[in-house]
Design a protein around this motif. Structure first.
Motif, PDB file in Angstrom:
ATOM      1  N   GLY A   1      -6.387  -4.636   6.785  1.00  0.00           N
ATOM      2  CA  GLY A   1      -5.555  -3.277   6.853  1.00  0.00           C
ATOM      3  C   GLY A   1      -4.072  -3.260   6.604  1.00  0.00           C
ATOM      4  O   GLY A   1      -3.735  -4.461   6.059  1.00  0.00           O
ATOM      5  N   MET A   2      -3.430  -2.382   6.890  1.00  0.00           N
ATOM      6  CA  MET A   2      -1.969  -2.479   6.348  1.00  0.00           C
ATOM      7  C   MET A   2      -1.162  -3.338   7.060  1.00  0.00           C
ATOM      8  O   MET A   2      -0.231  -3.963   6.516  1.00  0.00           O
ATOM      9  CB  MET A   2      -1.518  -0.786   6.506  1.00  0.00           C
ATOM     10  CG  MET A   2      -2.075   0.119   5.523  1.00  0.00           C
ATOM     11  SD  MET A   2      -1.499  -0.530   3.693  1.00  0.00           S
ATOM     12  CE  MET A   2       0.315  -0.614   3.814  1.00  0.00           C
ATOM     13  N   GLY A   3      -1.515  -3.538   8.328  1.00  0.00           N
ATOM     14  CA  GLY A   3      -0.653  -4.677   9.278  1.00  0.00           C
ATOM     15  C   GLY A   3      -0.734  -6.025   8.572  1.00  0.00           C
ATOM     16  O   GLY A   3       0.274  -6.534   8.452  1.00  0.00           O
ATOM     17  N   GLU A   4      -1.914  -6.446   8.203  1.00  0.00           N
ATOM     18  CA  GLU A   4      -2.070  -7.675   7.477  1.00  0.00           C
ATOM     19  C   GLU A   4      -1.539  -7.607   6.160  1.00  0.00           C
ATOM     20  O   GLU A   4      -0.873  -8.724   5.615  1.00  0.00           O
ATOM     21  CB  GLU A   4      -3.588  -8.054   7.235  1.00  0.00           C
ATOM     22  CG  GLU A   4      -4.177  -8.468   8.352  1.00  0.00           C
ATOM     23  CD  GLU A   4      -3.907  -9.759   8.991  1.00  0.00           C
ATOM     24  OE1 GLU A   4      -2.710 -10.090   9.420  1.00  0.00           O
ATOM     25  OE2 GLU A   4      -5.059 -10.642   9.063  1.00  0.00           O
TER      26      GLU A   4
ATOM     27  N   HIS B   1      -3.524  -5.538  14.678  1.00  0.00           N
ATOM     28  CA  HIS B   1      -3.523  -4.996  13.148  1.00  0.00           C
ATOM     29  C   HIS B   1      -2.898  -6.416  12.287  1.00  0.00           C
ATOM     30  O   HIS B   1      -3.055  -6.074  11.134  1.00  0.00           O
ATOM     31  CB  HIS B   1      -2.388  -3.936  13.183  1.00  0.00           C
ATOM     32  CG  HIS B   1      -2.944  -2.537  13.806  1.00  0.00           C
ATOM     33  ND1 HIS B   1      -4.112  -2.110  13.540  1.00  0.00           N
ATOM     34  CD2 HIS B   1      -2.467  -1.883  14.744  1.00  0.00           C
ATOM     35  CE1 HIS B   1      -4.290  -0.813  14.205  1.00  0.00           C
ATOM     36  NE2 HIS B   1      -3.182  -0.868  15.005  1.00  0.00           N
ATOM     37  N   ALA B   2      -2.511  -7.649  12.819  1.00  0.00           N
ATOM     38  CA  ALA B   2      -2.154  -8.548  11.982  1.00  0.00           C
ATOM     39  C   ALA B   2      -2.457  -9.912  12.597  1.00  0.00           C
ATOM     40  O   ALA B   2      -1.746 -10.562  13.351  1.00  0.00           O
ATOM     41  CB  ALA B   2      -0.554  -8.531  11.800  1.00  0.00           C
TER      42      ALA B   2
ATOM     43  N   LEU C   1       2.298  -8.198   6.884  1.00  0.00           N
ATOM     44  CA  LEU C   1       2.401  -9.668   7.236  1.00  0.00           C
ATOM     45  C   LEU C   1       2.399 -10.498   6.212  1.00  0.00           C
ATOM     46  O   LEU C   1       3.167 -11.272   5.894  1.00  0.00           O
ATOM     47  CB  LEU C   1       1.122  -9.909   8.262  1.00  0.00           C
ATOM     48  CG  LEU C   1       1.318 -11.480   8.759  1.00  0.00           C
ATOM     49  CD1 LEU C   1       2.395 -11.708   9.722  1.00  0.00           C
ATOM     50  CD2 LEU C   1      -0.050 -11.649   9.466  1.00  0.00           C
ATOM     51  N   ALA C   2       1.276 -10.010   5.089  1.00  0.00           N
ATOM     52  CA  ALA C   2       1.485 -11.028   3.889  1.00  0.00           C
ATOM     53  C   ALA C   2       2.857 -11.003   3.332  1.00  0.00           C
ATOM     54  O   ALA C   2       3.254 -11.951   2.643  1.00  0.00           O
ATOM     55  CB  ALA C   2       0.302 -10.516   2.721  1.00  0.00           C
ATOM     56  N   ALA C   3       3.482  -9.886   3.108  1.00  0.00           N
ATOM     57  CA  ALA C   3       4.702  -9.876   2.591  1.00  0.00           C
ATOM     58  C   ALA C   3       5.799 -10.552   3.302  1.00  0.00           C
ATOM     59  O   ALA C   3       6.567 -11.366   2.567  1.00  0.00           O
ATOM     60  CB  ALA C   3       5.275  -8.270   2.443  1.00  0.00           C
ATOM     61  N   HIS C   4       5.548 -10.670   4.667  1.00  0.00           N
ATOM     62  CA  HIS C   4       6.668 -11.353   5.464  1.00  0.00           C
ATOM     63  C   HIS C   4       6.478 -12.806   5.184  1.00  0.00           C
ATOM     64  O   HIS C   4       7.454 -13.725   4.961  1.00  0.00           O
ATOM     65  CB  HIS C   4       6.565 -10.912   6.943  1.00  0.00           C
ATOM     66  CG  HIS C   4       7.165  -9.343   7.160  1.00  0.00           C
ATOM     67  ND1 HIS C   4       8.333  -9.063   6.900  1.00  0.00           N
ATOM     68  CD2 HIS C   4       6.556  -8.589   8.071  1.00  0.00           C
ATOM     69  CE1 HIS C   4       8.546  -7.867   7.438  1.00  0.00           C
ATOM     70  NE2 HIS C   4       7.467  -7.533   8.081  1.00  0.00           N
TER      71      HIS C   4
END
Length: 353
Positions: free
Chosen positions: A44-47, A122-123, A50-53
């Motif tokens: 989902g958008m949470g992951e 979500h992450a 997180l990937a960007a961070h």
């Protein structure tokens, strides 16, 4: 270069070129990439955020923090220190910063807010990093609380399952470790991490029951994991060697011990070229090398390595554990005792015949 990202990250860590804090997030990014690549679960958008961070953390490490890298002062020409990827979920961004900070991470141990729990659901990669940090630091109670709070929602996340099993191992509940991971391994999951954790579960059962079958299965899994990783992991290798020794197979223990000693010596060279000695930066690395050398029959080299290990400040009874393991090996090999008291005092003992 090694054959895959896991092996490369492990090599960097074991060569003391990738510090533990950076390694947590690097492996988190690697696992998340695997989930996407192999379509293992919905992302989902949470992951995605997180990937960007995590990418930003990895870039900062590689270009600014990597000891043999470029040592740039910052990632961008701008001096305002704004993140490359502005946060959409402010709770998640703040939670990641808290996980990185030792004092704020201590605050998290007292309990997560509902908003923080929701962000971790979500992450799940971030939830896994937090749980792993707590387990490895011995903070089993907050790790258990996190696992209990998120376990039902994250039960299909492989890393979360591995951490549940790792927590059981640290709590000396080998039976639960086996119950959690045996079905996955029997179904064909053969990665090094899962094999190592499951092998540890069987070792816990053997410690409790002294049943030979449990020790044999522990050794088989450690050795299989060692081979699966192209015999590059000294952790799996030394456990394969010690379980072989406990089974009375001194020949296999010596062969594996020699391989482990060679791995550690080879992986220490990059840091040594920088003027550092990894053996004087990591107690367990020095103690593992000493034990591997002793199992391999490299007695003089082992004594030197034990001397390095015992030059660390004593804490948590680790000297006692290291010495007891060494004395067991010496007795089984019928060799003259080593004067560990002299080693602990910084003297060079008589090495004996």
């Amino acid at each position: 270069a090694k054959p895959n990202p896991f092996a490369n990250l492990t090599y960097l860590a074991e060569a003391t070129l990738l510090k533990r804090d950076a390694a947590y997030w690097a492996h988190g990014l690697r696992r998340l990439g695997n989930e996407v690549r192999h379509l293992n679960r919905p992302i989902g958008m949470g992951e995605a955020e997180l990937a960007a961070h995590l990418v930003e953390r990895w870039l900062a490490w590689y270009f600014c923090g990597f000891e043999i890298g470029l040592h740039l002062p910052r990632l961008t020409a701008a001096k305002d220190k704004k993140p490359l990827f502005p946060a959409k979920d402010e709770v998640l961004a703040a939670l990641l910063l808290a996980i990185d900070d030792p004092e704020e991470r201590e605050q998290l141990r007292r309990g997560l807010t509902p908003a923080q729990q929701e962000a971790l659901v979500h992450a799940p990669t971030a939830a896994c990093v937090l749980a792993e940090r707590w387990i490895e630091s011995g903070a089993l109670e907050p790790a258990k609380a996190l696992i209990d709070a998120l376990g039902e929602k994250l039960k299909d996340e492989l890393r979360f399952l591995q951490l549940m099993a790792l927590h059981a191992n640290r709590a000396k509940d080998g039976e639960r470790t086996i119950a959690l991971l045996r079905p996955k391994v029997s179904a064909g999951l053969q990665d090094e991490e899962t094999m190592g954790i499951l092998a540890g579960g069987y070792k816990r059962v053997w410690n409790k029951t002294k049943k030979a079958d449990a020790l044999k299965e522990s050794h088989r899994l450690y050795r299989q994991g060692f081979r699966a990783g192209k015999e590059a992991s000294y952790y799996l290798g030394i456990n394969a060697a010690t379980t072989a020794f406990l089974l009375g197979d001194l020949k296999a223990a010596a062969e594996l011990g020699g391989k482990v000693a060679a791995i550690i010596e080879t992986q220490s060279k990059p840091a040594q070229k920088l003027g550092r000695d990894p053996l004087r930066e990591d107690y367990w690395l020095a103690a593992t090398l000493a034990e591997a050398q002793l199992l391999a029959g490299q007695r003089d080299e082992a004594i030197k390595s034990y001397g390095v290990a015992f030059s660390y400040p004593a804490s948590d009874g680790r000297f006692d554990t290291t010495q007891a393991n060494a004395e067991d090996i010496i007795r089984a090999r019928g060799e003259a005792p080593i004067d560990f008291a002299a080693l602990k005092s910084g003297k060079n003992p008589q090495q004996g015949a």
